[in-house]
Design a protein around this motif. Structure first.
Motif, PDB file in Angstrom:
ATOM      1  N   PHE A 227     -60.702 -45.048  85.626  1.00 29.81           N
ATOM      2  CA  PHE A 227     -59.867 -43.994  86.200  1.00 29.81           C
ATOM      3  C   PHE A 227     -58.964 -43.316  85.172  1.00 29.81           C
ATOM      4  O   PHE A 227     -57.947 -42.738  85.533  1.00 29.81           O
ATOM      5  N   ALA A 228     -59.331 -43.379  83.898  1.00 32.68           N
ATOM      6  CA  ALA A 228     -58.556 -42.680  82.884  1.00 32.68           C
ATOM      7  C   ALA A 228     -58.619 -41.183  83.141  1.00 32.68           C
ATOM      8  O   ALA A 228     -59.687 -40.614  83.391  1.00 32.68           O
ATOM      9  N   GLY A 229     -57.451 -40.532  83.100  1.00 37.44           N
ATOM     10  CA  GLY A 229     -57.388 -39.095  83.348  1.00 37.44           C
ATOM     11  C   GLY A 229     -57.150 -38.725  84.791  1.00 37.44           C
ATOM     12  O   GLY A 229     -56.988 -37.543  85.115  1.00 37.44           O
ATOM     13  N   GLU A 230     -57.110 -39.717  85.685  1.00 42.60           N
ATOM     14  CA  GLU A 230     -56.875 -39.450  87.109  1.00 42.60           C
ATOM     15  C   GLU A 230     -55.395 -39.584  87.443  1.00 42.60           C
ATOM     16  O   GLU A 230     -54.652 -40.308  86.787  1.00 42.60           O
ATOM     17  N   LYS A 231     -54.971 -38.897  88.490  1.00 40.35           N
ATOM     18  CA  LYS A 231     -53.589 -38.982  88.945  1.00 40.35           C
ATOM     19  C   LYS A 231     -53.395 -40.227  89.807  1.00 40.35           C
ATOM     20  O   LYS A 231     -54.353 -40.736  90.400  1.00 40.35           O
TER      21      LYS A 231
ATOM     22  N   SER B 149     -55.714 -43.129  96.773  1.00 37.82           N
ATOM     23  CA  SER B 149     -56.569 -42.720  97.899  1.00 37.82           C
ATOM     24  C   SER B 149     -57.897 -43.467  97.944  1.00 37.82           C
ATOM     25  O   SER B 149     -58.642 -43.342  98.914  1.00 37.82           O
ATOM     26  N   GLN B 150     -58.199 -44.240  96.895  1.00 34.01           N
ATOM     27  CA  GLN B 150     -59.461 -44.973  96.883  1.00 34.01           C
ATOM     28  C   GLN B 150     -59.452 -46.063  97.954  1.00 34.01           C
ATOM     29  O   GLN B 150     -58.422 -46.701  98.207  1.00 34.01           O
ATOM     30  N   LYS B 151     -60.602 -46.278  98.548  1.00 30.92           N
ATOM     31  CA  LYS B 151     -60.698 -47.246  99.644  1.00 30.92           C
ATOM     32  C   LYS B 151     -60.286 -48.647  99.207  1.00 30.92           C
ATOM     33  O   LYS B 151     -59.626 -49.386  99.949  1.00 30.92           O
TER      34      LYS B 151
ATOM     35  N   VAL C  96     -50.416 -38.837  85.529  1.00 32.58           N
ATOM     36  CA  VAL C  96     -51.799 -39.002  85.085  1.00 32.58           C
ATOM     37  C   VAL C  96     -51.910 -40.317  84.320  1.00 32.58           C
ATOM     38  O   VAL C  96     -51.118 -40.596  83.418  1.00 32.58           O
ATOM     39  N   VAL C  97     -52.893 -41.112  84.690  1.00 33.66           N
ATOM     40  CA  VAL C  97     -53.117 -42.415  84.058  1.00 33.66           C
ATOM     41  C   VAL C  97     -54.061 -42.241  82.874  1.00 33.66           C
ATOM     42  O   VAL C  97     -55.087 -41.568  82.993  1.00 33.66           O
ATOM     43  N   ASP C  98     -53.702 -42.835  81.738  1.00 37.31           N
ATOM     44  CA  ASP C  98     -54.499 -42.702  80.518  1.00 37.31           C
ATOM     45  C   ASP C  98     -55.270 -43.973  80.214  1.00 37.31           C
ATOM     46  O   ASP C  98     -54.898 -45.068  80.650  1.00 37.31           O
ATOM     47  N   SER C  99     -56.327 -43.826  79.431  1.00 36.73           N
ATOM     48  CA  SER C  99     -57.059 -44.986  78.939  1.00 36.73           C
ATOM     49  C   SER C  99     -56.128 -45.856  78.102  1.00 36.73           C
ATOM     50  O   SER C  99     -55.393 -45.359  77.249  1.00 36.73           O
TER      51      SER C  99
END
Length: 564
Positions: A319-323, A329-331, A355-358
């Protein structure tokens, strides 16, 4: 006493540990909010011990310095390379420009004052609070084609100038950024309002924080007895959680007790008046729910269940690059809360639009089975361990040192990164590799602390002891004027950075403050800024610029010698 002094001369390693003990103790003392800090304290104690004419072998100093530099690069490596991507380039560009000013200002001031190369290097190290310049500049001076006596004069002057300028470099940076910084950006009240607006934009608001300052809050579990008429004849667990989500309260039903029996929770389980429920979530969401659910209950049986907090490293394949909002919201995140986010050992605010980074470390909290299932989806479970991958560390320093030892000749002058610069670059690359492939190369945070702090301070202790005999004479030569020059060398880059952030890069005020602190690698100033503006949002601009600043400012130890 004479016997102790003789033993210190015969066993110089004991003198180093005496310096570390006294230096760390002195560094903890505070007068109000002011303290010398560990590095300066160790240096001054080392100078005092050095008056005993103790000789310490050189290789010991070099070994610890290389360990320190590798650890610095390892910590910031993921953020350094992440900054080279498109969305991070403005902050990288800002950090590069500010670092150039941080080099040019001390250099010009040193030229105006007629300082020699050692004094200029010490001015750079102290005014920009980058202790590693002492070692890098010393290595570079040793490569110059001058006499050994001249080299010793220059190298012994570095810690003198560093000690004189470091105090304002640290305390002055925090004061300038926390007090003067908001005024430059429009006034403290305006900056506070802008930070609050940014928090709202990123997914939080003051209504979520009754009675709390905007610091990171842990996830909590609280139990309530249902009495509110909203539940009527019954509501499903899923209906309650949906209702809470619509109210911007991300909470989960973890346990239910009906008629004295604790039941397994499922989405279709009916909740009725007099039932008792356990809600989990971040503290700011849970506080106040008794207003409409019912009174809070403290019940050991109901609240005694296996909850777990797991640190998870986000990898580029997950999920790198995702808010944060997308991840939530993931199940698989049902019942799981993000307790904290650490980036390059700095806490960043857990906001919906963060934003989450690697390479980020996320602490996930919730029921044991839910957390472990979510952790597998999120990335690599970075479970606490006391084992450091010394194969990784040893290979990294060896390869980096060999590359750094390579030199080219310009005008007859050998120019190289030196083994210290090579170790720093190797740390950057190896730290980045670790964020991409986290199954190897682990260095636990306590070990990283030892490499950083003990490595640097062991080096500084040896520097202080070696410079001891000439320190007093050198201090008399530079006098109080160097303190004033150091204050100017500290202030010019910081004020320039704030103006560039505001007018050239047009950053948000919170990012302007965070980026300026990061490019100058002043973590203490970041804390002072967050206290002043009453927000964690400046940390969002700190990590990328910190990675770039930490790298360039250390390399400037080579450049300042060549410029002089």
């Amino acid at each position: 006493m004479e016997w102790i002094i003789n033993q210190l001369r015969v066993h110089p390693e004991l003198a180093i540990f005496l310096t570390l003990f006294a230096g760390f103790w002195l560094g903890r003392l505070k007068i109000g909010k002011f303290s010398l800090g560990t590095v300066t304290s160790v240096l001054l104690v080392g100078v005092l011990v050095g008056q005993l004419n103790i000789t310490v072998d050189g290789p010991m100093k070099a070994v610890f310095f290389l360990l320190f530099l590798f650890a610095v690069g390892y910590k910031v490596g993921p953020q350094f390379f992440r900054g080279l991507k498109k969305d991070g380039l403005p902050q990288v560009g800002f950090a590069v420009l500010m670092c150039i000013v941080s080099l040019v200002a001390p250099w010009i001031l040193a030229k105006i004052m007629g300082y020699h190369v050692g004094e200029a290097a010490g001015l750079l190290a102290g005014s920009q609070t980058i202790s590693a310049v002492i070692g890098v500049a010393s290595d570079t001076i040793n490569q110059l084609g001058i006499s050994e006596a001249q080299k010793a004069t220059y190298i012994n002057a570095i810690p003198v100038a560093y000690a004189v300028t470091y105090i304002f470099g640290t305390a002055g940076s925090a004061w300038l950024l926390a007090s003067l910084g908001p005024k430059i950006l429009g006034g403290l009240d305006k900056v506070k309002a802008d930070c609050k607006a940014l928090e709202v934009q990123m997914g939080t608001s003051e209504v979520d924080e009754p009675g709390f300052s905007p610091a990171l809050r842990p996830v909590v579990f609280r139990a309530y007895k249902i009495t509110n008429e909203w539940f009527g004849k019954g509501k499903k667990v899923s209906e309650l959680e949906t209702y809470l989500e619509e109210k911007d309260k991300r909470l989960f039903v973890e346990r239910v007790r009906q008629r004295g029996i604790v039941k397994e929770v499922s989405p279709d389980l009916m909740l009725r008046p007099e039932d008792e429920v356990v809600l989990s979530g971040r503290r700011e969401f849970v506080i106040g729910e008794e207003d409409w659910i019912g009174p809070e209950v403290i019940d050991a049986q109901l609240l005694d269940f296996p909850a777990e907090t797991l640190p998870v490293m986000v990898t580029h394949r997950t999920f790198a690059g995702e808010k944060v909002a997308t991840i939530r919201s993931q199940k698989f995140m049902h019942g799981v809360s993000i307790r904290s986010i650490k980036r390059a050992s700095i806490n960043v605010p857990v906001l919906a639009q963060t934003v989450v980074d690697s390479g980020d470390i996320l602490e996930l909290t919730g029921m044991k089975h839910e957390v472990e299932a979510a952790a597998k989806q999120m990335g690599y479970v970075d479970r606490p361990t006391n084992q450091t991958d010394m194969i990784f560390v040893g290979l990294g320093i060896l390869v980096g040192g060999l590359i750094g030892a390579l030199s080219i000749h310009l005008g007859g002058i050998p120019i190289s990164l030196s083994t210290s610069g090579g170790a720093l670059i190797a740390g950057l690359v190896f730290g980045w590799l670790r964020s991409k492939h986290p199954t190897f190369g682990g260095i636990p945070e306590p070990s990283l602390w030892v490499l950083n702090n003990v490595g640097l301070n062991m080096f500084i202790a040896v520097v202080g002891i070696a410079a001891g005999p000439s320190f007093v004479a050198g201090f008399k030569d530079v006098g109080f004027s160097l303190f004033i020059v150091g204050a100017l060398a500290t202030a010019i880059p910081l004020i320039s950075g704030l103006l560039m952030a505001k007018y050239l890069f047009k950053f948000h005020p919170a990012l302007s403050l965070g980026c300026t602190a990061g490019a100058r690698t002043t973590t203490a100033a970041l804390g002072a800024i967050q206290d002043a503006v009453e927000s964690d949002t400046p940390a969002l601009g700190y990590t990328v610029t910190y990675a770039v600043g930490n790298t360039l400012l250390i390399i400037w130890g080579v450049v300042i010698v060549l410029l002089m």
